[in-house]
Structure formats: structure tokens, C-alpha cells
Design a protein around this motif. Sequence first.
Motif, PDB file in Angstrom:
ATOM      1  N   SER A  59     -49.692 -70.048  20.944  1.00 34.93           N
ATOM      2  CA  SER A  59     -49.997 -68.640  20.646  1.00 34.93           C
ATOM      3  C   SER A  59     -51.471 -68.407  20.321  1.00 34.93           C
ATOM      4  CB  SER A  59     -49.140 -68.152  19.478  1.00 34.93           C
ATOM      5  OG  SER A  59     -49.405 -68.920  18.319  1.00 34.93           O
ATOM      6  N   THR A  62     -55.271 -65.587  19.660  1.00 33.32           N
ATOM      7  CA  THR A  62     -54.491 -64.351  19.794  1.00 33.32           C
ATOM      8  C   THR A  62     -55.303 -63.262  20.490  1.00 33.32           C
ATOM      9  OG1 THR A  62     -55.182 -63.675  17.582  1.00 33.32           O
ATOM     10  CG2 THR A  62     -53.092 -64.873  17.769  1.00 33.32           C
ATOM     11  N   TYR A 124     -46.884 -63.925  24.596  1.00 33.02           N
ATOM     12  CA  TYR A 124     -46.459 -65.324  24.498  1.00 33.02           C
ATOM     13  C   TYR A 124     -45.598 -65.736  25.690  1.00 33.02           C
ATOM     14  CZ  TYR A 124     -44.772 -69.664  22.376  1.00 33.02           C
ATOM     15  OH  TYR A 124     -44.482 -70.980  22.120  1.00 33.02           O
ATOM     16  N   ARG A 127     -47.715 -66.856  28.613  1.00 35.17           N
ATOM     17  CA  ARG A 127     -48.297 -68.177  28.370  1.00 35.17           C
ATOM     18  C   ARG A 127     -47.219 -69.266  28.419  1.00 35.17           C
ATOM     19  NH1 ARG A 127     -52.790 -67.686  23.474  1.00 35.17           N
ATOM     20  NH2 ARG A 127     -54.327 -66.451  24.637  1.00 35.17           N
TER      21      ARG A 127
END
Length: 724
Positions: A59, A62, A124, A127
Motif C-alpha cells: 500500500s 499512498t 490497492y 496494485r
Amino acid sequence: METTEDSPNTVTGEKRKRGLRKKPVLKQYFLGGDSSIWYYCLLAVFTVASLWTRLYNLSEPTHIAWDETHFGKHASWYIQGSFFFDVHPPLGKMLIAFSGYVSGYNGSFEFKEPGVSYEDYPYYGMRLLCAICGFFVVPLGYLCVWELTSSLAASSIAALLILCDTGTLTLSQYILLDPILLCFVMWASFTTFKFFNCQMYDIEWWAWMSLAGFSLGCAFSVKWVGLFVIALVGLRTIRDLWDLLGDLRNTKRRMVEHFFARALCLIGIPLYVYVSVFIVHFAALRHSGNGDGFFSSSFQSSLVGNELYELQVPEHVAYGAVITLKNHRGGGGLLHSHPSLYPEGEGAIQQQQITAYSHKDENNKWLIKKASEGMNASAPAEFVLNGDEVRLEHLLTHRNLHSHQEKAPMTKTHFQVTGYGQDGMGDTNDIWVVEIQNGQEGDKIKTVTSLFKLRHKNVGCYLHSHSTQLPKWGFEQLEVTCNPFNDFSGNVLWNVEGNAHDKLPNVEGDFFKPSFISKFFESHIVMAESNNNMKPKEGEVTSRPWHWPINYQGQHFSGGGYRVYLLGNPIVFWGNIVFLVVYPVILVLDILVRQRGIQYDAAFKSQIDRYHYGAGWMFIGWALHYIPFYMMGRVLYFHHYFPALMFSCMLSGITINFVITFFASLLNGIAKSVVYHFSLGIIISTIIGSFYLFMPLAYGMLGAKSHSVDSEMYGLKWLDTWDF
């Protein structure tokens, strides 16, 4: 020293010719015991380690990192159904969009630029998809080397090199196409060598070969560099067919069956996958977006919301019409002008700039007039015909499209094109002759569908749009010149895209809607044209292919307080260079020994033959994924090397095991085991230790930079070109 009896790659005589393979039932010196137990244990270890390293700290940061700004935007546009243009095929971007959609992302985040915070937007999931693709690369490396060598040591070292490379780890943790591409390249490699180890025409053989074809199609559908793994599989298949041809028991009919079986799975399936991806792509992006202007007028007419979709326009062009002109070159822009002048020294005369521009605005509009008469507002509409002499007045600046025998600013063999005159009044150098392609005398210009040239009456040159971008003084728009040479390309062909005339009735524009095949081929022309003309942006860090194997410089992924730097693990990269040299040396020495008639004992001959089989194909794979970049004119980046790196790591794993096994075999008794395992231990600990030292580059660095003693990277900046 490990033995190789009954391994799947030690196929001899008749069995090899018939394509039969025995299942692996072997004892190995490495770890000892039943290889099947250790095979699954080590596979599990690398699978878990790969998953943990790829998901750890996923994560962070950010905020948008590097090219997430591009591929995040693309995902947003897929979710919105808004058409866009990119130089890469669609599959990787569609998978990213799908992962974002199922994880709750609605496509509303702008992905404006690197460093912008994601705030509360759910990034997220996107990713995570890339991290999962990156995770598969490590176990696939293990499996691929196993299929080539049946060596647990070689497979483990190769997997460890991939696992511990910080560059591969960095690419796997962000919203990028690279981890998706690496995953499919490795899947294609593994499934290819897997099906070559199966018995021909068994269900297992068909299944693995079909999976290989599917993986090839997916790799090519993510990036065109997937073509390199297709070339690798093609060469391996040609070698297989050549061996079969040498078996005189194979009839002509049998050889035809062998060829078409492979053509079906390794050509037919990839093509089916690739075309299917574009079918989904066009279906998903039905609405007009910022990519419209890169495509032809006909293509744009299929996009909901585009001004050409369900457009009612005059069917033909008449004098007094306000028109826009689209260049027919793949990726061609609209004829454009603006009040800015050519700077001094760029063309002999500082007159108004004429360019081609892919985006739509009011500066693309032109008034078409007769060359010799003024406009009569009360006269009936008169159509523009093939062979007519016309003037084109820029609607906003009221300057005419003009050329003269002065050199163009960039293409010095062409003449300059400018905007000239005042309030539509100019001189005879503003006159252009309309020449409709394959037209007859008296033919009218049809909106969108008619292609024509504009020949300058005095100079005899043709209005020509380039793929060359002008410098900043030209706002990096495309150069437009007057071409004095015979040119039959789309660069000198134009069509009327917009057409407005208050005296002509409008008709439905359905007559120029394109077919899927037309859109498919046009997309590829535009993609190829744009790919070849990609140039670095001002201040952008680029690299050359010779930089990559030596880990010459990295790439900033994230700056500010949370720094991420794309750089390969130097021990992995520099070690790979050593073994890229060692393999050809071993090959040459072996050729010389055999030429001298020196006979190997059966065990060593089996070992070195197996080594050449595995290392040879990995070396070819590395070369195919690396050398072509020297022939590319487009801008290049460090991350382009990583598909080649996978093959280099697998080659290193195979070569390391062969070398330490060979030298250990020269010893007697317990010394063999001690030297072998000690050497292996040193290599493994060095690789893991180097990963521990350099992993902050991938996971993020806080605080002082490497020059400070307080930095976690202090003393690790081994090259001045590294910037962390």
C-alpha cells in the motif's frame, strides 16, 4: 555429483525421435533423497517467499508513483467506457481496470501526476493484481529451469536470483504493465518447455501446448515485445520439427500432421486471443474520449458522443463551408494554425505557424473559398470539384494557407507552409489545386470518405503532414510542409472531417461507419507510428540498451519523503553478466574438445548435453529479448530490460550449478560433497545478503540520502550514476 538417469531431458535414440519422455525418477546429490519430495518442498518455499516479498508494504507509498499516472488513467477510462489511445495492446490495461472495478474503484480519480495522494480512493486492488502477476514470475522461473534440466539446484538458484532482484520486486508492486508482461512471458516459456517434455499426441501434450499458445497470445496482447517470446517458441518448434524430419519413419502425411498440430496451438490460439482482446477493447470503449483525434474520421464516427457519431452533415463539400481537414497518415492530425509565428531562423519568413494537431479545437477550422472570386452570400451553393483551385482561410486568424520556396523548419528538403495575408486577402501563393485520389473530372469531395491531395499551384509541391514533432516553439505539434517529391503515402492525403454549410441539407453519416477489421488494422497502424516516434520529455531520465545489463542507472519511482528507486540488485545483475560470458566459453571449449575426438564418459556427456540444452535456450531467450532494442529508434527506459533479465537469471542458475558440479566432481570422497555444498552455500547467502542490503530501494527509503552516515543506504552507492 548429481546423476541424470531417466530424467525427462535425457532422451536418447529411438525414444527421442518418437517424442517420448519418461517421468523423472532420479536421485540428486543436491539435498539427497527422493527428488519429488524436495521438488515440491522447494517450489513451496519459493512460492511463499515470492508472495510475501511482493505483498509486503504494497500500500506504500499512498500516492501516485511514476507510470501509475498513465496506467491508472487508462483503468479509469475503461471503467468509464471513454475511448483513449495508447501505444500498447489492451490486455494489461483491461486487467488493471477489471481489478480496480471489482475492488470498488469507480474510475473517478484523475491520476494527474506522480506524487498526488490517492486520498480515500481504492487503489490497492490494482496494485494487488500487478503484485500477484509479479509473484508468479519466481515459481515459474523455478518450473521452467526444472523442465530444461531436471536439476533442483539449478532451478533453485534461478528462482532465488529472480526472487532477490530488487528491480523485479519494484516493478511488481505498482500499477504497471511490466509485471503482467513478465508473468505471461514466463508462463509461455514454462508451458512451452513443459509440452516438449510430454509424449506427443497425449492429452497432456495437447493441453500444455494449448496453454503455451494461450500464454503467447496474452504476452503479445500486453506489449508487442511479447513477440520476442513468440520468436523463442517458434525457434524451439522449428528445431523440434527438424528433428522429426530427420526420422525417416515419419511419413510426409505424419510430418504435415505434426506441423498443423503446432500451427493450430502456437499460431492459431495466440491469434484468436489477440483478436479477441481487441473485440473486448472496442466494445468496452464505446464513448468518445481524448484519444479520438489520433484516429481517422471514419473510426471516430463509431464512438458515442463524438461529433461524427450519428452526425448529420452535408454529403459533399461546397465553397463557403467551414471544414476541418484530417491527414490520412496513421495517427495523422487535423490541419491546424494559431497566432504564433515561426521563430527567427526557422524558415526564411516569420509567418504564422501551420501544424497538425491530434486534439480538436477551434483552431482546426478553415473556410474553403474559390481561388479567383470573392464570396457571394446570395449565390446558391457551388460544390468543390476535382481539379478546382481553392484558397483555405483560417477561421479564427483570417490568414490563408500559404507556401513558398523557402525551407521548412525541420524537414529541410521540403518547403515551408505558413499562414499569410490579412482578413482573407493574400497572394497567388495561397492557391491550392484539389486532386481527388482515383478521381475523375467533375467529381465532388465527399465528407469523410473522399481522399485528396492539395497541390500548390505555383510551386507544385503537396501539403504534407509529418510524424515529426516541432520543438516547444511549435507547442510540440506535428510539422506540416509542402512536399516537392512524388509521395504516394498517407502523409499527403487528406479528408474533410467536419463540414458545415448553411445552404446544404444534412444527411445521416452512417455511410462511413467502419467495420471491426478496419478499426483493428487502423489501430495497429496508429500504434506502430506512435511507438516509433516516442521521444523523451524534457528532463526525463532515459537510457540506452548498453546501460541495462551493467545496472548503469536506475529510475525514480517515488520522490519526496518516501523514495523508491528502480535499480537491479547489483550482485544479481553483475553476476548475470559473468555467466552470459561463461556460457559461450563453455560452448566453444566443448566444441573444440569434441572436434579433437576426445571422448567423455557417459555420465559427463549426459550432464554437458543437458547443460547445453537448457543454457542454450536461455541464452537465445535473453538475446531475443535484449538485442532488438539496439535497432529501435524510440525512447527507451531501464524497465525494458526485465524480460531479458528473467532469461539471464535462469541461464545463471543453470550455469552456476553446472560449474560447481563439474569442479566438485574432480575431487574424491567426502570432499565432493563439502566443496559442492560449501560453494552453493556461499552463492545462496551472497544473493540473499545482497537483497537484504538493497531492498530499501524497492520498499521505500525515509530520511537522509545515501551520502549521509545516517542513511540506511550509506556506503551502497557503488556507482556515481546511481541516484538514491
